[in-house]
Design an enzyme around this catalytic site. Structure first.
Site, PDB file in Angstrom:
ATOM      1  N   ARG A  16       0.855  -1.188   0.000  1.00 42.68           N
ATOM      2  CA  ARG A  16       0.000   0.000   0.000  1.00 42.68           C
ATOM      3  C   ARG A  16       0.894   1.242   0.000  1.00 42.68           C
ATOM      4  O   ARG A  16       2.119   1.149  -0.090  1.00 42.68           O
ATOM      5  CB  ARG A  16      -0.917   0.008   1.231  1.00 42.68           C
ATOM      6  CG  ARG A  16      -0.160   0.159   2.527  1.00 42.68           C
ATOM      7  CD  ARG A  16      -1.061   0.186   3.737  1.00 42.68           C
ATOM      8  NE  ARG A  16      -0.288   0.489   4.937  1.00 42.68           N
ATOM      9  CZ  ARG A  16      -0.782   0.418   6.170  1.00 42.68           C
ATOM     10  NH1 ARG A  16      -2.034   0.041   6.361  1.00 42.68           N
ATOM     11  NH2 ARG A  16      -0.025   0.724   7.208  1.00 42.68           N
ATOM     12  N   GLN A  18       3.175   4.447  -0.410  1.00 41.24           N
ATOM     13  CA  GLN A  18       4.183   4.842  -1.379  1.00 41.24           C
ATOM     14  C   GLN A  18       4.634   3.665  -2.242  1.00 41.24           C
ATOM     15  O   GLN A  18       4.794   3.793  -3.457  1.00 41.24           O
ATOM     16  CB  GLN A  18       5.390   5.448  -0.656  1.00 41.24           C
ATOM     17  CG  GLN A  18       5.110   6.750   0.056  1.00 41.24           C
ATOM     18  CD  GLN A  18       6.354   7.280   0.732  1.00 41.24           C
ATOM     19  OE1 GLN A  18       7.429   7.362   0.121  1.00 41.24           O
ATOM     20  NE2 GLN A  18       6.242   7.653   1.998  1.00 41.24           N
ATOM     21  N   ASP A  37       6.229  -7.475   0.599  1.00 41.99           N
ATOM     22  CA  ASP A  37       5.671  -6.745   1.735  1.00 41.99           C
ATOM     23  C   ASP A  37       5.332  -7.772   2.801  1.00 41.99           C
ATOM     24  O   ASP A  37       4.849  -8.861   2.479  1.00 41.99           O
ATOM     25  CB  ASP A  37       4.412  -5.974   1.335  1.00 41.99           C
ATOM     26  CG  ASP A  37       4.080  -4.851   2.305  1.00 41.99           C
ATOM     27  OD1 ASP A  37       3.776  -5.160   3.485  1.00 41.99           O
ATOM     28  OD2 ASP A  37       4.120  -3.682   1.899  1.00 41.99           O
ATOM     29  N   ASP A  76       9.462 -10.603   4.663  1.00 42.30           N
ATOM     30  CA  ASP A  76      10.068  -9.606   5.541  1.00 42.30           C
ATOM     31  C   ASP A  76      11.423  -9.187   4.978  1.00 42.30           C
ATOM     32  O   ASP A  76      12.259 -10.044   4.646  1.00 42.30           O
ATOM     33  CB  ASP A  76      10.241 -10.238   6.928  1.00 42.30           C
ATOM     34  CG  ASP A  76      10.559  -9.242   8.017  1.00 42.30           C
ATOM     35  OD1 ASP A  76      11.186  -8.208   7.723  1.00 42.30           O
ATOM     36  OD2 ASP A  76      10.227  -9.518   9.181  1.00 42.30           O
ATOM     37  N   ASN A 103      11.990   0.828  -0.002  1.00 45.09           N
ATOM     38  CA  ASN A 103      10.909   1.684   0.485  1.00 45.09           C
ATOM     39  C   ASN A 103      10.362   1.269   1.847  1.00 45.09           C
ATOM     40  O   ASN A 103       9.843   2.106   2.585  1.00 45.09           O
ATOM     41  CB  ASN A 103       9.776   1.664  -0.556  1.00 45.09           C
ATOM     42  CG  ASN A 103       8.494   2.235  -0.022  1.00 45.09           C
ATOM     43  OD1 ASN A 103       8.327   3.451   0.102  1.00 45.09           O
ATOM     44  ND2 ASN A 103       7.545   1.358   0.304  1.00 45.09           N
ATOM     45  N   TYR A 169      13.546   6.038  14.847  1.00 42.11           N
ATOM     46  CA  TYR A 169      13.251   6.368  13.451  1.00 42.11           C
ATOM     47  C   TYR A 169      14.313   7.317  12.897  1.00 42.11           C
ATOM     48  O   TYR A 169      14.853   7.103  11.799  1.00 42.11           O
ATOM     49  CB  TYR A 169      11.865   7.008  13.380  1.00 42.11           C
ATOM     50  CG  TYR A 169      11.342   7.246  11.991  1.00 42.11           C
ATOM     51  CD1 TYR A 169      10.852   6.189  11.226  1.00 42.11           C
ATOM     52  CD2 TYR A 169      11.297   8.524  11.444  1.00 42.11           C
ATOM     53  CE1 TYR A 169      10.340   6.404   9.952  1.00 42.11           C
ATOM     54  CE2 TYR A 169      10.796   8.753  10.173  1.00 42.11           C
ATOM     55  CZ  TYR A 169      10.315   7.687   9.431  1.00 42.11           C
ATOM     56  OH  TYR A 169       9.820   7.899   8.165  1.00 42.11           O
ATOM     57  N   LYS A 173      16.893   6.493   9.865  1.00 41.58           N
ATOM     58  CA  LYS A 173      16.832   7.263   8.625  1.00 41.58           C
ATOM     59  C   LYS A 173      18.132   8.026   8.367  1.00 41.58           C
ATOM     60  O   LYS A 173      18.527   8.207   7.212  1.00 41.58           O
ATOM     61  CB  LYS A 173      15.637   8.211   8.651  1.00 41.58           C
ATOM     62  CG  LYS A 173      14.284   7.494   8.655  1.00 41.58           C
ATOM     63  CD  LYS A 173      14.066   6.656   7.405  1.00 41.58           C
ATOM     64  CE  LYS A 173      12.671   6.090   7.327  1.00 41.58           C
ATOM     65  NZ  LYS A 173      12.404   5.348   6.070  1.00 41.58           N
ATOM     66  N   VAL A 202       3.380  12.281   4.286  1.00 44.08           N
ATOM     67  CA  VAL A 202       2.841  11.750   3.036  1.00 44.08           C
ATOM     68  C   VAL A 202       1.474  11.137   3.332  1.00 44.08           C
ATOM     69  O   VAL A 202       1.249  10.567   4.401  1.00 44.08           O
ATOM     70  CB  VAL A 202       3.781  10.690   2.422  1.00 44.08           C
ATOM     71  CG1 VAL A 202       3.248  10.216   1.068  1.00 44.08           C
ATOM     72  CG2 VAL A 202       5.194  11.246   2.263  1.00 44.08           C
ATOM     73  N   THR A 204      -0.395   8.578   3.522  1.00 41.38           N
ATOM     74  CA  THR A 204      -0.428   7.127   3.667  1.00 41.38           C
ATOM     75  C   THR A 204      -0.951   6.824   5.076  1.00 41.38           C
ATOM     76  O   THR A 204      -0.988   7.711   5.934  1.00 41.38           O
ATOM     77  CB  THR A 204       0.967   6.509   3.517  1.00 41.38           C
ATOM     78  OG1 THR A 204       1.778   6.927   4.634  1.00 41.38           O
ATOM     79  CG2 THR A 204       1.634   6.941   2.219  1.00 41.38           C
TER      80      THR A 204
END
Length: 270
Positions: A16, A18, A37, A76, A103, A169, A173, A202, A204
């Site tokens: 789903r 992006q 996914d 995974d 992604n 996070y 990143k 975004v 989502t």
């Protein structure tokens, strides 16, 4: 004629959001899609709904609906053997591998000293280690093909600017920026370009349906850290991110590698 006719694109996190949008957009331009996914709960500390197996089936339907070919499996990114087998099967089916979009990612919230061990290690393992495993699984096939190509790693504005309540996070990143830069230096002479994309909010489920995010944004001390220059455009569409990903994968970006491509409404500069 599409700009990616005959090309094969490997995308993680395609169920789903992006990832799905990238898959459909590449397929419209003639590419065959290889994707994965986990399509189910991945961390028990997430505060937004997980993707499902039905979501993954919908992505397959949408790709095929625009005339695309797709090999997609539930798995995974942390499972290196799974990714390596998917790549091997993709090369057998489609004959090559040209572009990679790393992604897949997750988000959790909490102060540095209040995060649980799982909240820190799960996010780093999925976002950073999982992306490295994606590269480890895909780069050999790209080198064997000898066609050059591109790798696009989806980082975040949190990969450029530390975000409060997002220690794991932010760390993951930022790590992706280092991974991108190293891969770009190592792969340039093979004609493989490597760039990172840095979105802010975004549209989502992770971006707009996170109940903990909405709660935290109401705290006066948190709000100033989440402002941007474009307050009239607070949330990007998936197409805005896909525009960047397809551009960086295209011949139009043949001189671009090691770039930190920002689609953040100026947030990283505030």
């Amino acid at each position: 004629m599409g700009q990616f006719d005959g090309k094969v694109v490997y995308i993680t996190g395609i169920a789903r959001g992006q990832g799905r949008n990238h898959a459909v957009r590449f397929a419209r331009e003639g590419a065959a899609i290889v994707g994965l996914d986990i399509a189910g709960p991945i961390i028990d500390h997430a505060t937004y709904p997980p993707a499902t197996a039905d979501d993954l089936e919908e992505t397959i339907r949408l790709v095929e609906g625009v005339g695309g070919k797709i090999l997609a499996r539930q798995g995974d990114t942390r499972d290196l053997a799974f990714q390596q087998q998917l790549v091997a099967d993709a090369v057998e089916q489609f004959g090559r591998l040209d572009h990679v979009v790393a992604n897949a990612g997750v988000l959790t919230w909490g102060k540095v000293w209040e995060l649980t061990e799982e909240q820190f290690t799960d996010v780093v393992d999925i976002n950073l280690v999982g992306a490295w495993k994606t590269l480890k699984a895909t780069v050999p096939a790209m080198l064997d093909a000898g066609n050059g190509g591109s790798i696009t790693i989806i980082s975040s504005v949190a990969g450029l600017k530390a975000m409060p309540m997002q220690a794991s996070y932010t760390a993951s990143k930022h790590g992706l920026v280092g991974l991108t830069q190293t891969a770009a230096k190592e792969l340039g002479h093979y004609r493989i370009r490597v760039n990172s994309v840095h979105p802010y909010a975004v549209d989502t489920p992770m971006g707009v349906a996170d109940t903990e995010a909405h709660r935290l944004f109401e705290k006066p001390w948190v709000t100033p850290h989440f402002v941007s220059m474009l307050d009239y455009h607070p949330v990007a569409s998936c197409d805005e991110i896909s525009d960047a990903v397809l551009y960086l994968s295209s011949d139009s970006a043949k001189g671009i590698t090691g770039a930190e491509f920002q689609i953040d409404m100026g947030h990283s500069k505030v």
